[in-house]
Motif scaffolding. Structure first.
Motif, PDB file in Angstrom:
ATOM      1  N   GLU A   1     131.193  51.195  14.864  1.00 38.87           N
ATOM      2  CA  GLU A   1     131.688  49.834  15.082  1.00 38.87           C
ATOM      3  C   GLU A   1     132.946  49.811  15.955  1.00 38.87           C
ATOM      4  N   GLY A   2     133.344  50.981  16.474  1.00 34.95           N
ATOM      5  CA  GLY A   2     134.508  51.056  17.354  1.00 34.95           C
ATOM      6  C   GLY A   2     135.829  50.932  16.627  1.00 34.95           C
ATOM      7  N   ILE A   3     135.869  51.355  15.362  1.00 39.82           N
ATOM      8  CA  ILE A   3     137.073  51.215  14.539  1.00 39.82           C
ATOM      9  C   ILE A   3     137.712  52.581  14.302  1.00 39.82           C
ATOM     10  N   ASN A   4     139.012  52.647  14.540  1.00 47.50           N
ATOM     11  CA  ASN A   4     139.805  53.865  14.370  1.00 47.50           C
ATOM     12  C   ASN A   4     139.900  54.240  12.892  1.00 47.50           C
ATOM     13  N   THR A   5     139.918  55.558  12.607  1.00 49.75           N
ATOM     14  CA  THR A   5     139.966  56.043  11.225  1.00 49.75           C
ATOM     15  C   THR A   5     141.183  56.934  10.994  1.00 49.75           C
ATOM     16  N   ALA A   6     141.759  56.829   9.801  1.00 51.82           N
ATOM     17  CA  ALA A   6     142.859  57.709   9.401  1.00 51.82           C
ATOM     18  C   ALA A   6     142.673  58.090   7.939  1.00 51.82           C
TER      19      ALA A   6
ATOM     20  N   ILE B   1     139.556  72.129   0.586  1.00 61.77           N
ATOM     21  CA  ILE B   1     139.142  72.541   1.926  1.00 61.77           C
ATOM     22  C   ILE B   1     137.800  73.274   1.819  1.00 61.77           C
ATOM     23  N   ASP B   2     136.757  72.608   2.259  1.00 62.79           N
ATOM     24  CA  ASP B   2     135.415  73.184   2.279  1.00 62.79           C
ATOM     25  C   ASP B   2     134.669  72.551   3.450  1.00 62.79           C
ATOM     26  N   GLN B   3     133.368  72.809   3.561  1.00 59.56           N
ATOM     27  CA  GLN B   3     132.626  72.281   4.706  1.00 59.56           C
ATOM     28  C   GLN B   3     132.596  70.761   4.704  1.00 59.56           C
ATOM     29  N   GLN B   4     132.510  70.148   3.510  1.00 63.55           N
ATOM     30  CA  GLN B   4     132.519  68.686   3.455  1.00 63.55           C
ATOM     31  C   GLN B   4     133.849  68.124   3.946  1.00 63.55           C
ATOM     32  N   THR B   5     134.950  68.797   3.613  1.00 67.29           N
ATOM     33  CA  THR B   5     136.255  68.382   4.135  1.00 67.29           C
ATOM     34  C   THR B   5     136.275  68.486   5.649  1.00 67.29           C
ATOM     35  N   LYS B   6     135.763  69.577   6.180  1.00 68.85           N
ATOM     36  CA  LYS B   6     135.755  69.779   7.628  1.00 68.85           C
ATOM     37  C   LYS B   6     134.880  68.733   8.324  1.00 68.85           C
ATOM     38  N   ASP B   7     133.752  68.393   7.684  1.00 65.66           N
ATOM     39  CA  ASP B   7     132.884  67.354   8.255  1.00 65.66           C
ATOM     40  C   ASP B   7     133.610  66.010   8.300  1.00 65.66           C
ATOM     41  N   LEU B   8     134.362  65.709   7.246  1.00 66.43           N
ATOM     42  CA  LEU B   8     135.127  64.461   7.208  1.00 66.43           C
ATOM     43  C   LEU B   8     136.235  64.469   8.255  1.00 66.43           C
ATOM     44  N   LEU B   9     136.942  65.579   8.371  1.00 69.38           N
ATOM     45  CA  LEU B   9     138.039  65.660   9.340  1.00 69.38           C
ATOM     46  C   LEU B   9     137.536  65.494  10.773  1.00 69.38           C
ATOM     47  N   ALA B  10     136.286  65.880  11.025  1.00 71.67           N
ATOM     48  CA  ALA B  10     135.709  65.693  12.361  1.00 71.67           C
ATOM     49  C   ALA B  10     135.570  64.216  12.704  1.00 71.67           C
ATOM     50  N   GLU B  11     135.468  63.365  11.671  1.00 66.16           N
ATOM     51  CA  GLU B  11     135.345  61.915  11.870  1.00 66.16           C
ATOM     52  C   GLU B  11     136.683  61.199  11.673  1.00 66.16           C
ATOM     53  N   THR B  12     137.763  61.965  11.476  1.00 63.76           N
ATOM     54  CA  THR B  12     139.085  61.402  11.196  1.00 63.76           C
ATOM     55  C   THR B  12     139.934  61.419  12.461  1.00 63.76           C
ATOM     56  N   ASP B  13     140.279  60.246  12.964  1.00 59.09           N
ATOM     57  CA  ASP B  13     141.058  60.188  14.197  1.00 59.09           C
ATOM     58  C   ASP B  13     142.482  60.693  13.989  1.00 59.09           C
TER      59      ASP B  13
ATOM     60  N   ALA C   1     131.222  60.531   0.701  1.00 58.17           N
ATOM     61  CA  ALA C   1     131.114  59.093   0.995  1.00 58.17           C
ATOM     62  C   ALA C   1     132.001  58.701   2.170  1.00 58.17           C
ATOM     63  N   LEU C   2     133.183  59.326   2.270  1.00 62.74           N
ATOM     64  CA  LEU C   2     134.097  58.985   3.369  1.00 62.74           C
ATOM     65  C   LEU C   2     133.559  59.453   4.709  1.00 62.74           C
ATOM     66  N   LYS C   3     132.826  60.552   4.731  1.00 61.02           N
ATOM     67  CA  LYS C   3     132.174  60.981   5.976  1.00 61.02           C
ATOM     68  C   LYS C   3     131.210  59.890   6.443  1.00 61.02           C
ATOM     69  N   THR C   4     130.434  59.346   5.510  1.00 61.28           N
ATOM     70  CA  THR C   4     129.519  58.246   5.842  1.00 61.28           C
ATOM     71  C   THR C   4     130.295  57.026   6.331  1.00 61.28           C
ATOM     72  N   LEU C   5     131.353  56.678   5.615  1.00 60.78           N
ATOM     73  CA  LEU C   5     132.160  55.510   5.982  1.00 60.78           C
ATOM     74  C   LEU C   5     132.774  55.671   7.357  1.00 60.78           C
ATOM     75  N   PHE C   6     133.408  56.809   7.609  1.00 63.82           N
ATOM     76  CA  PHE C   6     134.091  57.011   8.886  1.00 63.82           C
ATOM     77  C   PHE C   6     133.100  57.052  10.050  1.00 63.82           C
ATOM     78  N   SER C   7     131.922  57.633   9.825  1.00 69.58           N
ATOM     79  CA  SER C   7     130.896  57.642  10.874  1.00 69.58           C
ATOM     80  C   SER C   7     130.476  56.218  11.220  1.00 69.58           C
ATOM     81  N   ARG C   8     130.286  55.386  10.182  1.00 71.01           N
ATOM     82  CA  ARG C   8     129.903  53.995  10.413  1.00 71.01           C
ATOM     83  C   ARG C   8     131.023  53.213  11.103  1.00 71.01           C
ATOM     84  N   LEU C   9     132.268  53.465  10.709  1.00 74.56           N
ATOM     85  CA  LEU C   9     133.380  52.779  11.356  1.00 74.56           C
ATOM     86  C   LEU C   9     133.450  53.132  12.841  1.00 74.56           C
ATOM     87  N   HIS C  10     133.206  54.381  13.164  1.00 73.58           N
ATOM     88  CA  HIS C  10     133.204  54.779  14.575  1.00 73.58           C
ATOM     89  C   HIS C  10     132.080  54.086  15.343  1.00 73.58           C
TER      90      HIS C  10
END
Length: 254
Positions: free
Chosen positions: A107-112, A120-132, A96-105
């Motif tokens: 909208e031009g909003i920084n993510t942390a 640590i798995d592929q879903q974690t890595k996908d989320l970290l790619a969207e984590t500023d 869900a956070l991958k979806t949220l962070f992608s949407r925030l980006h």
């Protein structure tokens, strides 16, 4: 535990939220909206919010509702601010956070992301790619002491740190300083040695142990194991800062 974890991963469109803070100033760059998720696999002895530990609880919010709230606060974020997701442990909700962070980006909003790095798995890595900015909580560098403090190993936390370094994206370390538990000089140096060559670590934040969550443990009928432990003295804080300054470009006491 794993079955419950998977149950909380079924939706990429809703997030199990414990609470939301506006105008947060200690959870990433600038002024931030901080979303605290429900559920954590660690059971830190000093947890200030033990009501976030259980996987059950919280309330469900649609990702789009969270995006709407963030957009409404965007004027206050300035150039550095944005949205931080903390917990509990947000990696339990990584889809869900991958979806949220992608949407925030969008909208031009920084993510942390403020995480203990338990998963640590592929879903974690996908989320970290969207984590500023990743705010990685390292509870202890020694695995035995880490077990005593959290009930879990630190192996995955260190794997998450190594992976983040490999991506070249920014990371802050966070370290709770507990007298008698995480203040041993040899291990403070060991932590510094472990991370001194990382190029992605912008700072390490020392979070002094406090007793503000004790009443919550009592209210939940849970035994508070650190009842006799006092917050760190100024001398101990100064000594810890001096040690970390040998290894990190910036050391901050929160």
């Amino acid at each position: 535990m794993e079955e419950k974890t998977r149950h909380h991963e079924v939706s990429a469109d809703r997030l199990n939220v414990h609470s939301i803070e506006t105008f947060g100033t200690h959870d990433g760059p600038g002024i931030r909206m901080v979303i605290f998720t429900q559920g954590c696999q660690f059971k830190c002895l000093y947890c200030a919010n033990p009501d976030t530990i259980a996987l059950e609880g919280g309330y469900w919010l649609d990702v789009e509702e969270l995006v709407k709230r963030a957009v409404s606060q965007k004027p206050y974020f300035g150039k550095k601010g944005g949205v931080t997701v903390s917990g509990g442990e947000p990696l339990l909700h990584r889809k869900a956070l991958k979806t949220l962070f992608s949407r925030l980006h969008e909208e031009g909003i920084n993510t942390a992301l403020d995480s203990n790095g338990r998963l640590i798995d592929q879903q974690t890595k996908d989320l970290l790619a969207e984590t500023d900015t990743l705010l990685l909580d390292v509870k202890h560098i020694n695995d035995d002491w880490h077990h005593k403090l959290t009930g879990k190993s630190n192996h995955n936390t260190l794997k998450v740190a190594d992976y983040r370094e490999s991506t070249g994206k920014p990371m802050w370390l966070r370290y709770v300083l507990v007298p008698g538990w995480s203040d041993q000089e040899e291990y403070l140096h060991e932590l510094g040695q472990r991370f001194k060559d990382f190029s992605t670590i912008q700072k390490i934040e020392i979070q002094p142990y406090h007793k503000m969550g004790m009443h919550k443990w009592a209210a939940l009928g849970m035994k508070y194991e650190l009842e006799g432990v006092e917050p760190p003295s100024q001398d101990l804080l100064n000594k810890t800062v001096a040690i970390f300054k040998q290894y990190f470009r910036e050391v901050k006491v929160n």
